[in-house]
Every structure is written in structure tokens, then in C-alpha cells.
Design a protein around this motif. Structure first.
Motif, short mmCIF file in Angstrom:
data_model
loop_
_atom_site.label_atom_id
_atom_site.label_comp_id
_atom_site.label_asym_id
_atom_site.label_seq_id
_atom_site.Cartn_x
_atom_site.Cartn_y
_atom_site.Cartn_z
N ARG A 1 0.82 -1.23 0.00
CA ARG A 1 0.00 0.00 0.00
C ARG A 1 0.85 1.27 0.00
O ARG A 1 0.53 2.23 -0.69
N TYR B 1 2.47 1.74 -3.47
CA TYR B 1 1.49 2.27 -4.42
C TYR B 1 1.34 3.78 -4.24
O TYR B 1 1.36 4.55 -5.22
N GLN C 1 2.11 6.62 -7.04
CA GLN C 1 0.98 7.44 -7.48
C GLN C 1 1.26 8.93 -7.26
O GLN C 1 1.01 9.76 -8.14
N GLU D 1 0.11 7.26 -15.96
CA GLU D 1 0.85 6.00 -15.84
C GLU D 1 1.23 5.45 -17.21
O GLU D 1 2.23 4.77 -17.35
N ALA E 1 1.69 -3.72 -6.06
CA ALA E 1 1.45 -2.27 -6.08
C ALA E 1 1.44 -1.75 -7.50
O ALA E 1 0.63 -0.89 -7.87
N ARG F 1 -1.70 -2.45 -9.42
CA ARG F 1 -2.77 -1.51 -9.08
C ARG F 1 -2.60 -0.19 -9.84
O ARG F 1 -3.57 0.47 -10.19
N LEU F 2 -1.35 0.20 -10.04
CA LEU F 2 -1.07 1.52 -10.63
C LEU F 2 -1.13 1.50 -12.15
O LEU F 2 -1.68 2.41 -12.76
#
Lengths: 281, 406
Positions: free
Chosen positions: B274, B277, B281, B291, B314, B317-318
Motif C-alpha cells: 500500500r 502504491y 501514485q 501512468e 502495487a 494496481r497503478l
């Protein structure tokens, strides 16, 4: 010039266990007793973490904990600064390294990192904000204070309105004791914010900070007062004790409402810190 | 915030002394790792050891600073005309306007470790005199030494957040420059082999017997390395094009950064990554970069299972699609507090050479890893590069570099 508001102070040193206690001592220095900090520092971490954590980290956490409600503090940027690191843990690891088989403890190893205090703080408070652990040698307090003001004022940190800054060092373990100037434990914590409208705590004062070439210009008093003598004693006992120059000025401003200045050494230059009372609108 | 220019850089790692040797090693896939032969350390592992470091003597007037870490800093500073670029910066801005922001995790503690092993200490419990604690052991020693050696008088600090230390100094120095506290800064990292890290990581069962194999199905863990890496960071000139035409080099800009805390465990990353990430971000947000614009990611990629998998989670997710990425720790080992700056410079090289290094030492990809791990070096246009650094205490930092201002 960088500015921020000081909203709270935490302190843990011999005979000083809260901002209120420091204010009292500055008013009546004759009542000060350098009572050692309790061997057992009030637990703040879960029991399994508390058991693992080293003394110097407990000092930092205890000072930071005085700054207010954890729910608010966990939103703040985190700055943890110490000059000499966890020197007790270093001593223990180095003794293990000198033994057959070199049995280094994994817990001591992860405690040995300079950002151990910051790591435990973020875990205990579930704080996911950016966290910086600094060293600046004998000028660690100045380095840390300037960095806190920089982080608060930098444009990339606009979503973070508050910063907690903790400066601390422990009594060195025996082999280092004769080499270092530190003779006693000291931890202090400042809660700084970009705005002075803070929900739960009253703002103590506004700070404005500049790097300057010139040194202190205040006249040196030839006859030190009892407070001066006391402050000098504590300042000389720990690298971070110099924080008391600033904190004493904050306390005086609190009592007389008058703006004043403090000058701290910063490498070849100086930090000039202007303290201004906050007028409540 | 305007991007910041990396106007000059140098680095020394196990893979090479200076930029040219490091670039050649990346392009020819020549690893700097070797079987452990450090002091009397009996661990069966591989290390990224810098050759010739034991022969380095600091200038006599700085002999109080003599230790492996400062010797490594000194050795690195001699390469790539770096000192000349600092002298120019001093002339342009003044010595008090050039800052020093370095990261390290263990500074010169090897000196103290060795002192504990002496017969004298064993018998008396006393360290030898004189003992230069502040100049060698203390965490600030690296910046202190560099300031004295290069006669700089600007703002200074050492950030020590374990393996993210010398990534975070880029953000820190950029803020001091933005706020007008200095005009330029040396940012970088120095970390050198010592017994605490070798035996410490061994006690956590994170050290590989084999070479480190990032993202490999059969990876065993870390190879520890040492390195020094320095960048001269400054404000982007108003007319950025002028700079490029005068140097012929492709410019490299620091476009953004992200910093976060896992708030999870002292020595293990959050299982979903987390904090990682968040850091990535934020770096994109700050640069106002999508991204999809990221051409390549230089991974933290330590080759421990837990790091590789959480970093990948991570990134899943990105990134909407797998992104080209690799860890360069197969060349250097994990250089801990220097890793952020080493990999920032490798990222700069990717931008300037339009080259993405392979994931050296990786043989069979871990099927759990979903990103596009490069099994061979690749030459293609590279305009935006991200680099990740994650450390103990759950301390994360991602940096974003580009060859043009977004």
C-alpha cells in the motif's frame, strides 16, 4: 523566510516530563530537580512491539505522544532526528559480532536503523504520511527544525498542513561515553502547522526562520540568572538540549506576549528564528 | 513546481568506477557481484564489493574522516569531472548556496565494529584513542566529509531511512532549492560493506547463497553491495533548450517524487504494497504524468520474495497494462542507503542512452510477477522513467525522471 505555527511541545528529560512542567521550571528554577527519567516509560505501543523496542525509541515516542490526539497526529508529516543513532543497539550488535558464530539478533538489527523511531511511530499510529529521519551531527536540532519548516512550506506538501518533529538522543553505552558530549537523555517534540486555526490545541506562537551569515547580536548578560544556569546545564548534557533555547523563548512569549528572537548555529551560518505572538481573530 | 535538472552525475559501484564503466556493464550484462571475500566474514553469499577501496587515503587534512564509507565517497567524487562541475557551481552561486543532501544507512560504523574486535577492546572495554566518532561512525559523517572536502557551506543533512535514504534526498534538496535556501545541491548516497548489515540481513534469513536473482522463481534473497552516487541538482534554467544545445547531452529532469509510510512492520513490506502504491501514485500526480507515459521502471527489486511480489502487486494496481521494468541489483547488489541514488543515475542513463537494462541474473520468471520484466536489454526511445526505493520501517520513495518537461 519560512513561517509556521507552533501548536504544541512535548518534552522528556531529567526532571522534565511535559511542556507544562518546563514552563513551571522556567518560572521557578529553584524547584527544579534533575530526577532521572523513569526506567519504565509508559507503554504506547502494543505489548509485543513495546517489548522489542529500544530505550532511545521509547524516548522519542513518549515525547511525540505528548503532542495531542493520535487521530490528528497521524495526518502529520513525520520528522525524527537524532545525532548518534541507537548506540545501545549498536553496542549490543558489535559485541555479538565479536563473539564466536557472530549471533546477531534479527530484532536488534531492525532496531539498529536510524529510522527505527519513525518506523515504530508510523506503525503505532497507523500513519502513512511521508517520514524523514535525519542526522546533522552536533547541529541535528537546527537541521531538523529547518527541515520541518521546509517540508511544511514546500509546494509539493500542500496536502499536509501539519508536521511533527522529534529530536532525541540517548546516553551512550559505556565504550562511547568518554568520547561524546552526551551525559543524559533528552527528547523533545514540536507540533508545527501551516495555519493557526487548529481544532483542539491552542497555538503557542508563530515561528519565522531564516538562514543568516551573521551570528547572535543579543548582548551577552554578564550575570547569568538562575534560569540561564539551569538551561546551560541541560543544553550541555545532550546534543538535542539546545532545543531549550527555543522552548524557553516560547515560554517567555507565552507569559509576556512579546515577540522575540532566537539564533541557533547552523554550520558556517546561523538560523534566526523570530517568535511572534498569535493574535486570535 | 518546475522540474529540476540533473546537471552532472557520477557513481562508483561493484559494476564499475565512474559512469562510463557502469554504463558499459549495463550494456554488456557484466555483473559486479562476486563470492563473499570481505574481511573474515564467513557467510556463504555474494557481495557487490568495490575494488581498490582499501587503498584509498583521504587527503591528509581530512584524515580524521578516514573510513571505508568516506573512502568510497572520495573515490566516486574523483570520476566524471564531478569535482570540476562542483567548482563551477560554487563560482556561479557561491559556496554557501550549494547544499549537500546525502543518504546512508550505516555511515562509517565498520570502524567501530572493527574496534570492538580488537584485543585491546576485549581486554579493557575501551575504544582506541583518538576515536573519531563524529567524523566516521556518526550518520552525518558522509555529508560532513563532502562539505569539508569540496569546501561547501550551504544547507546540509543526512537522511537515513534505510534503503530509501538516497532516493528521499532528491525530494529534500529540491524543496530547499524551490524555497530559495540554496541554488544547487549535491544529492546522493554512500553506503559501504560492514558486518552489521551482512550478519543482520543473514539473521533475518534474507541473504542468498546464490547471486541475487530479482523476480526469479527460484530466488533466495539479497546480495549486499556498496556504492557511492552523486548528482548535482539545480533549478531548470528558464530557457531549457539553451542548456541542451550547449552540452549535446540529452537533459535529465527530476519531474516528481512520492514518499509514504507502510505503517505495517519494521522489516517486512505491507502485503499489498500500500505504501509503495502511494509513493508511485504521488510521483505521477506531482509530475502531472499519466501512468501510460512511463516507459520503464527501475525496480527496488531486491530479490527477496516478499519485496518482489509486493512491489509487483502495487504496480498492478497503478499500471493499467504491464510496464517494462527491471531491477539492476544483479549488477551492484543491494547497496542499501546508496541504492536510491545509484538507481536514479541508472534511470538517467536509460533516458540518455534510450536503453533499458535487463533483469540481470533472472533465469526463470516467477509466474506471480505480472509486470513486463525485461529478460534482455532493450534499445528504444525512453522519455519517462520511474525508480522505486523501499526501506525498513516501511519507508517508501518513488522518483520520476524524464528527458523533457511535461
Amino acid at each position: 523566510m519560512l513561517s509556521a505555527y507552533l501548536s504544541n511541545v512535548g518534552i522528556l528529560a531529567p526532571g522534565l516530563d511535559s511542556w507544562q512542567r518546563l514552563v513551571e521550571v522556567l518560572q521557578q528554577p529553584e524547584n527544579y530537580q534533575a530526577t532521572p527519567i523513569e526506567k519504565k516509560i509508559v507503554p504506547f505501543l502494543p505489548a509485543n512491539e513495546h517489548r522489542r523496542v529500544s530505550r532511545v525509541t521509547l524516548l522519542a515516542l513518549a515525547a511525540a505522544r505528548q503532542l495531542g490526539d493520535v487521530e490528528e497526529l497521524r495526518q502529520a508529516l513525520q520528522i525524527f532526528s537524532l545525532s548518534d543513532g541507537d548506540i545501545t543497539t549498536f553496542d549490543q550488535i558489535s559485541r555479538a559480532l565479536a563473539m564466536p558464530g557472530r549471533p546477531v539478533s534479527p530484532i536488534k538489527f531492525h532496531n539498529s536503523v536510524h529510522n527505527s523511531g519513525a518506523g515504530y511511530w508510523s506503525i503505532a499510529t497507523d500513519s502513512q504520511t511521508p517520514s524523514t529521519s535525519l542526522g546533522g551531527g552536533l547541529q541535528t536540532f537546527s537541521v531538523s527544525l529547518l527541515d520541518a519548516m521546509v517540508q511544511l512550506n514546500a509546494s509539493d506538501n500542500q496536502s499536509h498542513r501539519e508536521c511533527l518533529m522529534v529530536c532525541y538522543d540517548e546516553i551512550p553505552s559505556a565504550p562511547f561515553l568518554p568520547l561524546l558530549t552526551i551525559k543524559d537523555e533528552f527528547a523533545c517534540a514540536l507540533r508545527l502547522s501551516l495555519n493557526h486555526t487548529h481544532p483542539s490545541s491552542q497555538t503557542l506562537c508563530k515561528l519565522e526562520i531564516n538562514i543568516e551569515d551573521c551570528g547572535p547580536q543579543e548582548p551577552v548578560s554578564t550575570q547569568p540568572t538562575a534560569v540561564d544556569t539551569l538551561l546551560t546545564e541541560i543544553i550541555n548534557s545532550n546534543t538535542q538540549g539546545i532545543a531549550l533555547l527555543l522552548l524557553a523563548a516560547v515560554a517567555r512569549l507565552q507569559s509576556d506576549g512579546k515577540a522575540r528572537q532566537v539564533v541557533l548555529p547552523y554550520f558556517e551560518q546561523h538560523l534566526r528564528i523570530k517568535l511572534k505572538p498569535v493574535t486570535v481573530c | 513546481m518546475r522540474p529540476f535538472l540533473l546537471s552532472h552525475y557520477t557513481l562508483t559501484t561493484a559494476a564499475g568506477c565512474g559512469s562510463k564503466e557502469n554504463l558499459r556493464a549495463l550494456q554488456t550484462q557484466h555483473s559486479g557481484l562476486q563470492k563473499n571475500n570481505f574481511l573474515d566474514v564467513e557467510l556463504d553469499t555474494w557481495i557487490g564489493r568495490v575494488a581498490g577501496l582499501e587503498d584509498i587515503s583521504l587527503p591528509e587534512h581530512l584524515s580524521a574522516f578516514q573510513c571505508r564509507n568516506n573512502a568510497l565517497a572520495y573515490m566516486a567524487l574523483q570520476q566524471d569531472n564531478f569535482i570540476a562541475s562542483i567548482e563551477q557551481a560554487k563560482q556561479r552561486f557561491g559556496a554557501h548556496r550549494v547544499g549537500v543532501f546525502l543518504g546512508t544507512s550505516t555511515s562509517g560504523i565498520l570502524e567501530s565494529e572493527l574496534a570492538y574486535q580488537t584485543e585491546t577492546f576485549q581486554a579493557s572495554g575501551q575504544l582506541p584513542k583518538p576515536f573519531y566518532f563524529y567524523q566516521r561512525h556518526n550518520i552525518f559523517s558522509a555529508s560532513d566529509f563532502v562539505r569539508h572536502y569540496l569546501q561547501l557551506e550551504g544547507p546540509a543533512q543526512v537522511i537515513s531511512t534505510a534503503c530509501s535514504s538516497s532516493a528521499k534526498v532528491f525530494a529534500s534538496a529540491a524543496r530547499y532549492i524551490e524555497l530559495g535556501l540554496c541554488d544547487a545541491a549535491i544529492v546522493g548516497g554512500v553506503d559501504s560493506l560492514c558486518m552489521t548489515t551482512l550478519y543482520g540481513f543473514n539473521s533475518l534469513e534474507l541473504i542468498a547463497q546464490d547471486v541475487c536473482r530479482p523476480a526469479d522463481k527460484h530466488r533466495q534473497g539479497l546480495s549486499i553491495g556498496e556504492a557511492a552516487a552523486f548528482v548535482l541538482l539545480e533549478k531548470t534554467p528558464q530557457n531549457a533548450a539553451e542548456h541542451t544545445s550547449s552540452t549535446n547531452d540529452i537533459p535529465v529532469y527530476l519531474l516528481g517524487w512520492g514518499e509514504s509510510s507502510d505503517a505495517w512492520h519494521m522489516s517486512t513490506p505491507h502485503p499489498e504494497g500500500r505504501g509503495a502504491y502511494q509513493a508511485m501514485q504521488q510521483a505521477l500526480n506531482m509530475a502531472q504524468c499519466s501512468e501510460r507515459q512511463v516507459d520503464y521502471v527501475n525496480l527496488h527489486g531486491t530479490a527477496t520474495r516478499v519485496n518482489d511480489v509486493t512491489e509487483d502487486k502495487a504496480m498492478q494496481r497503478l499500471f493499467s497494462q504491464p510496464v517494462a521494468c527491471s531491477s539492476t541489483k544483479g549488477w551492484t547488489g543491494h547497496t542499501l542507503g546508496a541504492a536510491g541514488a545509484v538507481e536514479a543515475i541508472y534511470s538517467a542513463m536509460s533516458l540518455q542512452e534510450n536503453f533499458m537494462p535487463a533483469s540481470l541474473q533472472t533465469r526463470e520468471l516467477d509466474p506471480q510477477i505480472k509486470q513486463n520484466i525485461l529478460m534482455a536489454g532493450r534499445t528504444q526511445d525512453v522519455h519517462t522513467v520511474m525508480t522505486n526505493s523501499f526501506g525498513f520501517g516501511g519507508n517508501n520513495c518513488s522518483l520520476l525522471f524524464g528527458d523533457q518537461i511535461c
